[in-house]
Each structure stands twice: as C-alpha cells, then as structure tokens.
Design a protein around this motif. Structure first.
Motif, PDB file in Angstrom:
ATOM      1  N   PHE A 199       0.922  -1.113  -0.157  1.00 32.01           N
ATOM      2  CA  PHE A 199       0.227  -0.469  -0.174  1.00 32.01           C
ATOM      3  C   PHE A 199       0.787   1.095  -0.227  1.00 32.01           C
ATOM      4  N   ARG A 200       0.374   2.246  -0.769  1.00 32.85           N
ATOM      5  CA  ARG A 200       1.415   3.396  -0.862  1.00 32.85           C
ATOM      6  C   ARG A 200       0.470   4.712   0.254  1.00 32.85           C
ATOM      7  N   ASN A 201      -1.147   4.402  -0.173  1.00 28.21           N
ATOM      8  CA  ASN A 201      -2.130   5.141   0.697  1.00 28.21           C
ATOM      9  C   ASN A 201      -3.257   4.392   1.038  1.00 28.21           C
ATOM     10  N   TRP A 202      -3.934   4.900   1.656  1.00 33.52           N
ATOM     11  CA  TRP A 202      -4.830   4.355   1.552  1.00 33.52           C
ATOM     12  C   TRP A 202      -6.264   5.567   2.392  1.00 33.52           C
ATOM     13  N   GLY A 203      -7.619   4.820   3.094  1.00 35.48           N
ATOM     14  CA  GLY A 203      -8.440   5.704   2.974  1.00 35.48           C
ATOM     15  C   GLY A 203      -9.933   5.715   2.988  1.00 35.48           C
ATOM     16  N   ILE A 204     -11.006   6.648   3.786  1.00 39.69           N
ATOM     17  CA  ILE A 204     -11.756   6.612   3.155  1.00 39.69           C
ATOM     18  C   ILE A 204     -12.490   7.815   2.747  1.00 39.69           C
ATOM     19  N   GLU A 205     -12.336   8.042   1.814  1.00 36.07           N
ATOM     20  CA  GLU A 205     -13.278   9.425   1.530  1.00 36.07           C
ATOM     21  C   GLU A 205     -14.308   9.426   0.178  1.00 36.07           C
ATOM     22  N   GLY A 206     -15.352  10.890   0.982  1.00 33.92           N
ATOM     23  CA  GLY A 206     -16.348  11.174   0.641  1.00 33.92           C
ATOM     24  C   GLY A 206     -17.571  10.841   2.330  1.00 33.92           C
ATOM     25  N   SER A 207     -18.339  11.067   1.615  1.00 39.33           N
ATOM     26  CA  SER A 207     -19.382  11.453   2.998  1.00 39.33           C
ATOM     27  C   SER A 207     -20.759  10.354   2.573  1.00 39.33           C
ATOM     28  N   GLY A 208     -21.478  10.004   3.788  1.00 39.90           N
ATOM     29  CA  GLY A 208     -22.674   9.185   3.138  1.00 39.90           C
ATOM     30  C   GLY A 208     -22.626   7.692   2.681  1.00 39.90           C
ATOM     31  N   PRO A 209     -23.562   8.182   1.085  1.00 39.45           N
ATOM     32  CA  PRO A 209     -23.681   7.660   0.300  1.00 39.45           C
ATOM     33  C   PRO A 209     -22.709   7.677  -0.921  1.00 39.45           C
ATOM     34  N   HIS A 210     -21.675   8.513  -0.108  1.00 38.36           N
ATOM     35  CA  HIS A 210     -21.114   8.494  -1.660  1.00 38.36           C
ATOM     36  C   HIS A 210     -19.413   8.500  -1.298  1.00 38.36           C
ATOM     37  N   ARG A 211     -19.895   8.143   0.231  1.00 38.66           N
ATOM     38  CA  ARG A 211     -18.343   7.101   0.640  1.00 38.66           C
ATOM     39  C   ARG A 211     -17.471   6.091  -0.261  1.00 38.66           C
ATOM     40  N   VAL A 212     -16.426   6.217  -0.522  1.00 35.06           N
ATOM     41  CA  VAL A 212     -15.235   4.923  -1.153  1.00 35.06           C
ATOM     42  C   VAL A 212     -14.447   4.765  -0.489  1.00 35.06           C
ATOM     43  N   TYR A 213     -13.816   3.577  -0.511  1.00 32.80           N
ATOM     44  CA  TYR A 213     -12.303   3.639   0.805  1.00 32.80           C
ATOM     45  C   TYR A 213     -11.532   3.462  -0.974  1.00 32.80           C
ATOM     46  N   THR A 214     -10.064   3.906  -1.456  1.00 32.88           N
ATOM     47  CA  THR A 214      -9.529   4.150  -1.668  1.00 32.88           C
ATOM     48  C   THR A 214      -8.152   3.761  -1.057  1.00 32.88           C
ATOM     49  N   ALA A 215      -7.317   3.190  -1.899  1.00 33.69           N
ATOM     50  CA  ALA A 215      -6.186   2.351  -2.369  1.00 33.69           C
ATOM     51  C   ALA A 215      -5.077   2.400  -2.987  1.00 33.69           C
ATOM     52  N   ASP A 216      -4.298   3.411  -2.714  1.00 36.55           N
ATOM     53  CA  ASP A 216      -3.238   2.967  -4.103  1.00 36.55           C
ATOM     54  C   ASP A 216      -2.157   2.038  -3.512  1.00 36.55           C
ATOM     55  N   VAL A 217      -2.843   1.204  -4.364  1.00 42.44           N
ATOM     56  CA  VAL A 217      -1.391  -0.649  -4.182  1.00 42.44           C
ATOM     57  C   VAL A 217      -0.786  -0.499  -5.651  1.00 42.44           C
ATOM     58  N   GLU A 218      -0.077  -1.453  -5.495  1.00 42.82           N
ATOM     59  CA  GLU A 218       0.971  -2.638  -6.539  1.00 42.82           C
ATOM     60  C   GLU A 218       0.893  -3.963  -5.999  1.00 42.82           C
ATOM     61  N   TRP A 219       1.100  -4.798  -6.506  1.00 41.50           N
ATOM     62  CA  TRP A 219       1.340  -6.105  -6.335  1.00 41.50           C
ATOM     63  C   TRP A 219       2.532  -6.673  -7.198  1.00 41.50           C
ATOM     64  N   THR A 220       2.404  -8.285  -7.195  1.00 41.44           N
ATOM     65  CA  THR A 220       4.269  -8.734  -7.858  1.00 41.44           C
ATOM     66  C   THR A 220       3.417 -10.092  -8.312  1.00 41.44           C
ATOM     67  N   PHE A 221       3.098 -10.586  -7.453  1.00 41.85           N
ATOM     68  CA  PHE A 221       1.396 -12.487  -7.874  1.00 41.85           C
ATOM     69  C   PHE A 221       0.103 -11.784  -7.805  1.00 41.85           C
ATOM     70  N   PRO A 222      -0.242 -12.637  -9.065  1.00 44.49           N
ATOM     71  CA  PRO A 222      -2.003 -11.880  -9.964  1.00 44.49           C
ATOM     72  C   PRO A 222      -2.939 -11.809  -8.402  1.00 44.49           C
TER      73      PRO A 222
END
Length: 213
Positions: A133-156
């Motif tokens: 994870f490079r960054n992560w967190g919850i953005e927005g409010s109410g029904p418009h909230r999303v969980y965002t994560a800036d990630v990278e991976w090796t194995f699929p």
C-alpha cells in the motif's frame, strides 16, 4: 504506566499456545477496552493451506471479533518468531512485516513516540510482501463514501475484501480482482464503523491488510 509512558500493548499469539482463550477472556476488562490496548499479533500458526487467507480463522477471526467488542479500533500487528539464527539465514522474505507511516524514521538516540502513536492510530499495514500500500483511506460522506487504496502487487490478485462490523456482526464485501486496474471501492451504506481492506493473491498467501476508522 502505559498512559504515562505513551506506550501501547497487544495480545501475542491470540487464541493459541499459551494465549489460548485470549483476548476473549479479557474482552470486558478496562485495559482491553482502552485505546492503549491496540489489538493482537499476526502470524500464520497453525498453518492451514486449505484456507484462502493466511491465518484466516485465528488471526482475522480475532481481529473481526475484537472490533465488535471494543469502542475503539483494534488492529493486527505482524510478529515473527525467528529463534536461533545463522549467518546465511534470510529473515525478511520469510516474515510478515509492518509498514508504518511516518514523516521520518527516528534516529536511534531520539524519542520513538512517533512509532507508537502511528501504531495506535492504525497508520500502518501488514503484508508478506506480495501487495504493498502506498496510501489508503475513506473519502467522501454518506452514500458517496469510497475506500481508496493506492497499491501495487507482484503475484496476480485474486480478491479484494472490504470488512466492517456493527458491534455484533462482521460483514464483508468480496470483490474478485482478476485483471483489476481500479483501486477505488464503493462502501455499502451500512458500513458506518471502521473498515479494513484485505488483498489476496492467487498464491493464497497473507493478504495485505490496511485498517481505517
């Protein structure tokens, strides 16, 4: 003492070995409910290769239960038993590790309060290295909230799992991640408490775990 020294504590080897029955046995104690008791340790034992998640039942089961019991967020902190070591042993590739979000790493002779504060706030993630994870967190409010994560991976990637609790029951939303390119995950309306995001790879090893309140 923990408050005076600005320390944190967690349960080692939850629900196994000499800690069998814990932290369940102290779930109503004031020290467990304190924000200084930040959770339990994460290590895959006993190993069950039939599970889709490394330490699926003991570790993640403990984590999910703790967050339904307590008024403040509890976390899993990676640990490793290394025992006797030899000069040619490779420790890092064999262990789950904690990546802690800090403005800078304190020097050896400096105060390390920034590390314990970051752990207490959940500003870290646990991984065996397949997902970072490079960054992560919850953005927005109410029904418009999303969980965002800036990630990278090796194995699929195989799946992404969003977990939350209502104080009694643990809920989860599993998103199949084959060919995934987006790392923005809509939160269902009922996910009003703290959320955790877990990534699993096709190798069925430990998902990287980020935890947000």
């Amino acid at each position: 003492m923990l408050r005076r020294e600005q320390g944190v504590v967690w349960q080692a080897h939850p629900r196994t070995k000499s800690s069998a029955g814990y932290p369940d046995a102290v779930r109503d104690k004031d020290y467990f409910l304190s924000d200084r008791f930040i959770g339990a340790s994460y290590e895959s034992l006993p190993v069950d290769l039939s599970e889709a998640r490394l330490c699926e039942s003991r570790c993640f089961g403990t984590l999910d239960d703790m967050n339904n019991w307590a008024p403040t967020a509890k976390y899993m902190i990676a640990e490793g038993d290394t025992y006797q070591k030899y000069a040619d042993d490779e420790t890092y590739p064999q262990l789950a590790v904690n990546y802690v979000r800090l403005e800078r790493v304190p020097k050896f002779d400096e105060d390390s309060d920034s590390v314990s504060r970051a752990l207490q706030a959940g500003n870290f993630f646990v991984t065996t290295g397949e997902v970072l994870f490079r960054n992560w967190g919850i953005e927005g409010s109410g029904p418009h909230r999303v969980y965002t994560a800036d990630v990278e991976w090796t194995f699929p990637l195989e799946f992404v799992e969003l977990i939350w609790g209502d104080g009694t029951t643990t809920h989860r939303q599993v998103i199949r991640a084959t060919g995934m390119v987006s790392s923005v995950f809509p939160l269902v309306e009922q996910a009003t408490s703290g959320c955790a995001l877990r990534f699993g790879t096709r190798r069925a090893t430990a998902p990287s775990l980020s935890q947000s309140t």
